[in-house]
Structure formats: C-alpha cells, structure tokens
Write a protein that holds these residues in place. Structure first.
Motif, PDB file in Angstrom:
ATOM      1  N   GLU A  16       1.048  -1.562   0.180  1.00 17.82           N
ATOM      2  CA  GLU A  16      -0.589   0.080   0.247  1.00 17.82           C
ATOM      3  C   GLU A  16       0.889   1.366  -0.201  1.00 17.82           C
ATOM      4  O   GLU A  16       1.697   1.273   0.647  1.00 17.82           O
ATOM      5  CB  GLU A  16      -0.623  -0.129   1.319  1.00 17.82           C
ATOM      6  N   CYS A  17       0.555   2.239  -0.854  1.00 13.61           N
ATOM      7  CA  CYS A  17       1.530   2.989  -0.927  1.00 13.61           C
ATOM      8  C   CYS A  17       1.231   4.062  -0.397  1.00 13.61           C
ATOM      9  O   CYS A  17      -0.289   4.234  -0.383  1.00 13.61           O
ATOM     10  CB  CYS A  17       0.480   4.146  -2.346  1.00 13.61           C
ATOM     11  N   THR A  18       1.639   4.894   1.120  1.00 11.02           N
ATOM     12  CA  THR A  18       1.313   5.497   2.261  1.00 11.02           C
ATOM     13  C   THR A  18       1.243   7.469   1.206  1.00 11.02           C
ATOM     14  O   THR A  18       1.016   8.670   1.893  1.00 11.02           O
ATOM     15  CB  THR A  18       2.505   5.945   3.134  1.00 11.02           C
ATOM     16  N   SER A  19       1.371   7.595   0.356  1.00 11.80           N
ATOM     17  CA  SER A  19       1.782   8.827  -0.036  1.00 11.80           C
ATOM     18  C   SER A  19      -0.036   9.339  -0.631  1.00 11.80           C
ATOM     19  O   SER A  19      -0.430   9.791  -0.591  1.00 11.80           O
ATOM     20  CB  SER A  19       2.655   8.990  -1.329  1.00 11.80           C
ATOM     21  N   CYS A  20      -0.587   7.718  -1.701  1.00 13.58           N
ATOM     22  CA  CYS A  20      -2.054   7.968  -2.553  1.00 13.58           C
ATOM     23  C   CYS A  20      -2.698   6.868  -1.930  1.00 13.58           C
ATOM     24  O   CYS A  20      -3.563   7.214  -2.187  1.00 13.58           O
ATOM     25  CB  CYS A  20      -1.492   8.247  -4.194  1.00 13.58           C
ATOM     26  N   GLY A  21      -1.856   6.560  -1.645  1.00 10.27           N
ATOM     27  CA  GLY A  21      -3.520   4.791  -0.849  1.00 10.27           C
ATOM     28  C   GLY A  21      -3.889   4.057  -1.311  1.00 10.27           C
ATOM     29  O   GLY A  21      -4.302   3.234  -1.263  1.00 10.27           O
ATOM     30  N   LYS A  22      -2.604   4.137  -3.141  1.00 10.52           N
ATOM     31  CA  LYS A  22      -2.709   3.471  -3.899  1.00 10.52           C
ATOM     32  C   LYS A  22      -2.427   1.509  -3.107  1.00 10.52           C
ATOM     33  O   LYS A  22      -1.156   1.478  -2.788  1.00 10.52           O
ATOM     34  CB  LYS A  22      -2.419   2.969  -5.130  1.00 10.52           C
ATOM     35  N   ILE A  23      -3.275   0.896  -3.436  1.00 11.82           N
ATOM     36  CA  ILE A  23      -3.286  -0.274  -3.301  1.00 11.82           C
ATOM     37  C   ILE A  23      -2.322  -1.381  -4.098  1.00 11.82           C
ATOM     38  O   ILE A  23      -3.080  -1.958  -5.276  1.00 11.82           O
ATOM     39  CB  ILE A  23      -3.783  -1.342  -2.580  1.00 11.82           C
ATOM     40  N   CYS A  78       5.500   3.310  -5.916  1.00 12.33           N
ATOM     41  CA  CYS A  78       4.393   3.100  -6.283  1.00 12.33           C
ATOM     42  C   CYS A  78       3.626   3.587  -7.975  1.00 12.33           C
ATOM     43  O   CYS A  78       4.556   4.459  -8.333  1.00 12.33           O
ATOM     44  CB  CYS A  78       3.582   4.009  -5.038  1.00 12.33           C
TER      45      CYS A  78
END
Ligand SMILES: [Zn+2]
Length: 54
Positions: free
Chosen positions: A7-14, A31
C-alpha cells in the motif's frame, strides 16, 4: 516469483508486485500510481487450507 502486496502511503494505492527475494530485501518497490517509494507491505495471509470434510 512470490507476489507481495503493498500500500502506498502517499496516495493510498494498493498494488501487488512480483519480486525476487533480493529485490524484496532491497525494497526496490515504488508505487505504480505516483512513483513514491513510501510503500508499506501488506501482510496477506495465504489461506490455502480448506476445511475438507472427509
Ligand atoms: Zn502512490
């Protein structure tokens, strides 16, 4: 190659990434959405055991 889920902590993409163990150890995961390196690995338990009734 094992699949890892991040999970990207910058944009929330999984996303999932297929990495060799070496790549995984070196944490070369970025990401695919925003290119950030701030990703966290999600622990996804593999529930492969089915409760078979014999
Ligand atoms: Zn991102």
């Amino acid at each position: 190659m094992p699949l890892y889920e991040y999970e990207c902590t910058s944009c929330g993409k999984i996303f999932t990434a297929a990495l060799s163990l070496r790549e995984h150890d070196e944490k070369k995961v970025i990401c695919p959405g925003c290119g950030s390196k701030k990703v966290e690995q999600l622990i996804t338990p593999f529930i492969a055991k089915t409760d078979r009734k014999s």
